[in-house]
Design a protein around this motif. Structure first.
Motif, PDB file in Angstrom:
ATOM      1  N   UNK A   1     -38.328  26.855 -17.048  1.00  0.00           N
ATOM      2  CA  UNK A   1     -38.273  25.584 -17.771  1.00  0.00           C
ATOM      3  C   UNK A   1     -37.825  25.805 -19.198  1.00  0.00           C
TER       4      UNK A   1
ATOM      5  N   UNK B   1     -44.834  24.517 -23.247  1.00  0.00           N
ATOM      6  CA  UNK B   1     -46.074  24.880 -22.570  1.00  0.00           C
ATOM      7  C   UNK B   1     -46.093  26.378 -22.278  1.00  0.00           C
TER       8      UNK B   1
ATOM      9  N   UNK C   1     -48.711  29.006 -23.753  1.00  0.00           N
ATOM     10  CA  UNK C   1     -49.486  29.890 -22.878  1.00  0.00           C
ATOM     11  C   UNK C   1     -49.303  31.346 -23.286  1.00  0.00           C
TER      12      UNK C   1
ATOM     13  N   UNK D   1     -46.172   7.376 -20.268  1.00  0.00           N
ATOM     14  CA  UNK D   1     -45.380   8.485 -20.803  1.00  0.00           C
ATOM     15  C   UNK D   1     -44.463   7.979 -21.908  1.00  0.00           C
TER      16      UNK D   1
ATOM     17  N   UNK E   1     -44.602   8.789 -25.981  1.00  0.00           N
ATOM     18  CA  UNK E   1     -43.416   9.359 -26.615  1.00  0.00           C
ATOM     19  C   UNK E   1     -43.044   8.565 -27.866  1.00  0.00           C
TER      20      UNK E   1
ATOM     21  N   UNK F   1     -49.347  16.371 -20.948  1.00  0.00           N
ATOM     22  CA  UNK F   1     -48.113  16.523 -20.202  1.00  0.00           C
ATOM     23  C   UNK F   1     -48.141  15.655 -18.960  1.00  0.00           C
TER      24      UNK F   1
ATOM     25  N   UNK G   1     -46.830  15.191 -15.023  1.00  0.00           N
ATOM     26  CA  UNK G   1     -46.413  16.005 -13.876  1.00  0.00           C
ATOM     27  C   UNK G   1     -46.065  15.116 -12.699  1.00  0.00           C
TER      28      UNK G   1
ATOM     29  N   UNK H   1     -46.774  22.323 -10.258  1.00  0.00           N
ATOM     30  CA  UNK H   1     -46.542  22.507 -11.696  1.00  0.00           C
ATOM     31  C   UNK H   1     -47.805  22.216 -12.478  1.00  0.00           C
TER      32      UNK H   1
ATOM     33  N   UNK I   1     -50.282  25.042 -14.760  1.00  0.00           N
ATOM     34  CA  UNK I   1     -50.528  24.977 -16.204  1.00  0.00           C
ATOM     35  C   UNK I   1     -52.007  25.071 -16.562  1.00  0.00           C
TER      36      UNK I   1
ATOM     37  N   UNK J   1     -53.816  27.522 -17.452  1.00  0.00           N
ATOM     38  CA  UNK J   1     -54.043  28.313 -18.659  1.00  0.00           C
ATOM     39  C   UNK J   1     -53.748  27.537 -19.930  1.00  0.00           C
ATOM     40  N   UNK J   2     -52.722  26.702 -19.841  1.00  0.00           N
ATOM     41  CA  UNK J   2     -52.330  25.922 -21.012  1.00  0.00           C
ATOM     42  C   UNK J   2     -53.473  25.013 -21.459  1.00  0.00           C
TER      43      UNK J   2
ATOM     44  N   UNK K   1     -50.599   8.247 -13.665  1.00  0.00           N
ATOM     45  CA  UNK K   1     -49.812   7.692 -14.759  1.00  0.00           C
ATOM     46  C   UNK K   1     -49.965   6.191 -14.895  1.00  0.00           C
TER      47      UNK K   1
END
Lengths: 771, 771
Positions: free
Chosen positions: A19, A154, A158, B504, B508, B521, B523, B528, B532, B534-535, B546
């Motif tokens: 990405x 992201x 990380x 979203x 923005x 974020x 998705x 995906x 993420x 860990x993020x 959403x």
């Protein structure tokens, strides 16, 4: 070098590594019919080259530069580039885009036109004049491709989380991008070895090498002359400091102060860290060593960019064993220049960073192999990246398979100019055939793709805010517009939209304005609807749910005399909605009338899937023939859908005592479907010029009655050859989100250019029509 | 009489017979604290009496006339009338509405104020002066109710289909309405017998009968003095020609020419066919023989009008045995006047149309019995109509049960003026308690009801275009506005709405405007999102679909450390939408900030269902106490919902080691629910004045960033006592269809009058604030 992220330490896995944001810049020289650099000005349709976000010029007035915005994948960036390329090609009526980094026929320096600017851009023109003096105009006509890479935020976060965090996040990112820069500089020779595409040059280009003043004749070949000493480069070797962002900038600043450079942008390093909007932190890395690939229309393939992108990731996750001071930069630069010039030879040496000489191909193979290993280790699953790596590995193993050899062969057989000119002409035809898709955005609705194509043409920059929803933002000068699905815009007010959405309200308003609508009633309970059987008795009625749009739950009863049928139809309609309409059925042709800003801009009639006989071919063969139309595809990515030879069609033919093998007589029209939906292979036929103005007036009046600026109005007209009277038409509904593509690319009839009209209406006139 | 539809011939069955349009007009005299007719002008808040569609005056400046538009059921018309009545009552700070057809204390003729008009209405004023001369002012102060009936068009069409069709449809309708008129004239005495309500009069009213100049004293009773010879009527008997619409109009015209009438409207027939907008065809029938019922707030009950309506249908479907020429009209008129004067006596005679004298009650009983039979024969299923008929039957059987006897008793005990004055005062309190519902439209959303109440007050006429969708059209002078669900208006453009709808896109845009939103974020695939982990590790996150709005699929993880929990939350969110958001979770109070036209007009905080202890009552008792608030109801028809004592509450208390019998300490707040939804008994607390201006500025800036005029913005504020900084708040979303009622009727705090502000914004300023 304080940082040394290696993939062994990294817990981040998966496609997030791929990405990021990716941008491409590409130059092509415009050439005339003789293959000579064009003497005409940059086309007016692209407006001011200072402000157009996508289409401008580089050094020469004839050197079109195409710039994609940052896109979220390499393939999208490539698609965007292709779209710009197509739009530019189509616009150049008599000229072609030269598909080679090395220039076409060049006249004397005096006749190579420097890009001309308006008053605000005079500085740019002055700078170009100085470049012309310093390097000569001919060298400035070399064209290439720049590829910009930034990593996903992201991912960066990380990675930062896992680092020891003695740096700020911004400093950490600088380290990342500088490491990528250094590693790309070290390894770029591998890319050139595989993907060098500029082996030949025309004799009108003066082959001079700034390092060693050798002359070679026209027939002399290199692998990538553009990247070699014969190509573009600074007058002397320069050694930026790649250790920190700040030191990098200061080292360049020093070169300018020392008059080694006229401006920092004159540093022709083939990899550069880039600072957006005077930021002190690095925003992305720019790779500038990409030759135009003359064997493809756009000049760049996914393999080329995937390889570079992965080389960047590989570099980031691979240890550096030196500090990339001047001596190590010299090794990297020599390898690069040497391979560019001599890379056609399959026994050339390169130096490792420790100074050892090794065979270039063996070394390349070893490194590509490691790149593939990293790909597996990071658990990445994206086949086109792997394909690019495996392709490169194969090339390193069998250098004779390199496409550059084809170029050499064909230029040898046909001549440098004829070969490239022929390719350019072929590519132009391909561009013309691609008239509706926005490449890289093919998953978006066609209406949106068409709107965005025109936005590119007009220098309206856009962002995709929500891709699945086709929600975009357009911007030019101060005018910002939010648009969803092409026709949902700020020009319409919300309550007018709601009035269109509600069939009962629509009809009420139209009736009040003396516009004919099918008479009927609205019911919210079955009992009342059924009780009114007598009211609708013996007439033709249509029974339908109030708000479905997909034709579901609609029954037409041609003569309402059986109350069981009537009641069943009511039940069916109520299955789709809590509110239904029972209306008089009006027989006639249905037309979609597109009204924009109080004007009818397109009228379409849809015909069910059909073929016309020639007395020879069977229905099956006629369908196959008709499906060859490039407008027809599958899955709504084309203006029309292919006609199917399925069960539904077979049954429908059977009812006519026909089958797929039946051979229709000359001019016999055979229908394969009852419904006229485009989605089942129906034809769209433009009637904009055929329908009398009297109907158009009614359509405009209807749009005005609801206060709407954009609407697709469905009108039944029993006989359009008669002028409209009070009661020889009826309006069925007004659609608040009408498709535009059906009017742009009908099966029969003109392109009504609704995308252009929409942009006009949104305040973005064509650039050559600005006041 | 050419037409004779009877129900035996008619195949039309069912509730369609009850459909139609129904309007009510009602007059009430304004009285001062002494029960004397008011000397103050018509309240300025109702603007120009010439143009206000709902609230005007009749003869006297003090005689408020309330007019409903045509509504599609009797109950709706009644509800509309009640709403007008309430609004008028609430507005009359020191005065009351006199709840009786016979007038209050009247001064000498000179001091009864004739309605005053501006220049454009001078003709009306002149006409009233002539009436005053001809009849005396006192008689003009008699007040009553007019009930307008038209039949459903589908019903009329169905009847027409079954007729022999020698007439046009328009002529056929005229026949229908004339037959109804004649039959109502013949049978109206039955209505008066049951529903006469003006038995007594104050001595300041001169009891004179134009037919026989008899004086009766104050205590003398009649059944319906207003309908008797002491009431209103022309100076001489007049006999319109009821045979065709044309003849009817010509006969009235002749009376005007012969100076029997000053204008056609002076014909005081108690049933009149009416011609809308100078039409030559009859639009509806007006029944004018309805006394104000002083025993109810509004003065008219469903029974009264259902009975008349059904009498009209009954008359239509019953054969006529005479031509209703003068001699038969005389019989009908005599019966009516006689019953009105002597109907309290239960042995009075009436004449049948053939001239035979019969006992009025027996005859009434027989006819009502036939009306009930018709009701069954037509297979009608609407209990309140049947109830009205059965009630009338009971009254005819036991005349002593008539409510008029209560009036006689109570006026006898307390006096005519004190009794009615006391009632008026009670009714005013009832009106004040009814501060949010639009009666008859209670199925619509409260926000819409509030908007329409204010529309009535401001003389903004409205139509309900789609009831289930709360879609209305407002109109005053030239300004037409389409409004759905109160806050979906033409003031907002479509793309801004779409931007609000898309979280979203909203985020923005806000971020670009440096407005804080929870970082996060978006998705569209599970892999995906899960990758993420860990993020988002070790932070507080909220994982949500959403675009759902109902709280479904939302998980808050206070410390994201277990990736199984994280992954499960992602799965749950994806069950609701194909696109999800993972955002930082920001702890704090959530406020709904209503922004209208770049101004914060209301701020609300919602608190979960709770009670506050007093050291005495148990939770159960405290809930019962709290639920007594008239703002609390069930099923969303009130601004707040009753707190439940159900399983969810029980479980929630158990977790706090409490149950319904627990007695909270003084000031101990006990929560019965975790969620703060109003729908589960939560409280709405107004914070408009408490929240610092710095937050309001941010809210307005956010609305402007999206270009929206009406929005309900949800903002988290950890500590609203601190001024807003860059990062001590976050905006969660902007709602494009925010409710207004929660700000008008909060549990604690002021009515922020958003309905008034909305109308201001839509271009309908209050009538007393017009330039």
């Amino acid at each position: 070098m304080s940082m040394n992220i290696t993939y062994k330490e990294s817990a981040v896995r998966g496609n997030i590594w791929l990405k990021g944001l990716f941008g491409i810049e590409k130059e092509n020289i415009r050439v005339d019919k003789q293959g000579v650099i064009s003497q005409t000005p940059h086309p007016a349709v692209y407006g001011d080259k200072l402000t157009h976000p996508y289409i401008t010029t580089d050094f020469s007035e004839s050197q079109v530069e195409m710039i994609t915005p940052p896109m979220s994948s390499v393939n999208e960036a490539l698609g965007f580039l292709e779209t710009i390329h197509d739009l530019v090609s189509i616009e150049l009526s008599e000229e072609l885009l030269w598909p080679q980094s090395m220039p076409p026929v060049l006249p004397d320096d005096d006749h190579i036109p420097i890009a001309r600017y308006c008053e605000a851009g005079k500085k740019n023109e002055e700078y170009r004049k100085k470049l012309a003096e310093k390097y000569g105009k001919k060298k400035q006509t070399l064209s290439g491709i720049h590829f910009n890479i930034s990593l996903n935020e992201t991912l960066l976060q990380a990675l930062y989380q896992q680092s020891i965090q003695i740096l700020s996040f911004e400093q950490f990112k600088d380290e990342i991008y500088l490491k990528i820069t250094r590693q790309l500089l070290r390894n770029r020779w591998i890319y050139v070895l595989v993907f060098g595409f500029s082996p030949v040059v025309n004799q009108t280009f003066d082959l001079k090498c700034q390092n060693f003043p050798v002359r070679i004749c026209t027939k002399t070949w290199g692998l990538s002359l553009r990247n070699s000493c014969y190509g573009y480069g600074n007058k002397q070797e320069l050694y930026p400091d790649y250790s920190t962002a700040d030191r990098y900038n200061r080292s360049i600043q020093k070169m300018v102060e020392d008059n080694k450079l006229m401006a920092s942008k004159e540093l022709y390093a083939s990899v550069r860290p880039k600072f957006l909007n005077q930021s002190k932190s690095i925003s992305y890395v720019e790779a500038r060593f990409v030759d135009i690939n003359p064997l493809t229309k756009v000049g760049v393939t996914p393999e080329m960019l995937h390889f570079i992108h992965w080389m960047a990731i590989y570099g980031l996750l691979t240890e550096e064993h030196d500090d990339f001071s001047n001596e190590y930069q010299t090794i990297a630069n020599s390898n690069f220049r040497y391979v560019a010039l001599h890379g056609l030879d399959d026994k050339i040496p390169v130096k490792t960073m420790s100074g050892k000489e090794v065979n270039a191909f063996s070394e390349a193979k070893a490194i590509i192999q490691k790149m593939i290993e990293l790909y597996s280790a990071l658990e990445i699953n994206q086949t086109d990246y792997l394909r690019a790596l495996e392709y490169a590995l194969q090339i390193a193993t069998q250098p004779e398979l390199r496409p550059v050899h084809q170029i050499i062969k064909l230029t040898g057989e046909n001549g440098y100019i004829p070969f490239h000119f022929q390719k350019a002409a072929e590519y132009k035809i391909l561009s013309e055939q691609n008239s509706y898709n926005f490449k890289g955005l093919e998953d978006m609705e066609l209406s949106t793709q068409l709107l965005l194509r025109e936005a590119v043409r007009r220098g309206v920059s856009f962002e995709i805010l929500d891709r699945a929803e086709n929600f975009v933002r357009l911007k030019r000068d101060g005018n910002i517009q939010y648009v969803r699905q092409a026709t949902k815009t700020s020009l319409d007010n919300y309550s007018s939209i709601l009035a269109m959405e509600n069939k009962v309200v629509t009809k009420l308003i139209l009736e009040e304005h003396k516009i004919r609508v099918p008479k009927g009633l609205n019911y919210t309970d079955k009992a009342s609807a059924k009780a009114d059987f007598n009211y609708f008795r013996d007439t033709a009625v249509v029974i339908k749910p109030k708000s479905t749009n997909f034709g579901l739950g609609i029954t037409i009863i041609k003569e309402n005399s059986d109350h069981l049928i009537y009641e069943r139809a009511i039940d069916i309609a109520f299955e789709q909605d809590a509110s239904i309409l029972i209306e008089e059925f009006i027989d006639g042709k249905e037309f979609r009338i597109f009204v924009m800003n109080d004007e009818v801009v397109g009228i379409l009639h849809r015909v069910p899937a059909n073929v016309t006989g020639d007395g020879v071919l069977s229905i099956r063969e006629l369908v196959i023939e008709k499906n060859k139309d490039t407008l027809r595809g599958k899955g709504y990515h084309t203006p029309l859908e292919k006609i199917q030879l399925g069960e539904a069609e077979s049954i429908f033919l059977k009812a006519q005592d026909k089958d797929f093998d039946y051979v229709p007589r000359v001019d016999e029209v055979v229908f394969l479907r009852e419904n006229s939906n485009i989605s089942t292979g129906g034809d769209s036929i433009d009637f904009t010029d055929e329908i009398p103005a009297s109907y158009k007036k009614i359509a405009v009046k209807a749009a005005q009655a609801l206060g709407v600026k954009i609407t697709g109005l469905d009108m039944i007209i029993p006989d359009y050859k008669q002028e409209a009277t009070e009661d020889n038409y009826a309006i069925i509904e007004l659609n608040f989100n009408p498709a535009i593509h059906i009017h742009c690319h009908p099966y029969k009839g003109k392109n009504r250019r609704l995308n252009e009209k929409l942009l006009d209406m949104l305040g973005y006139p064509a650039l050559n029509q600005l006041p």
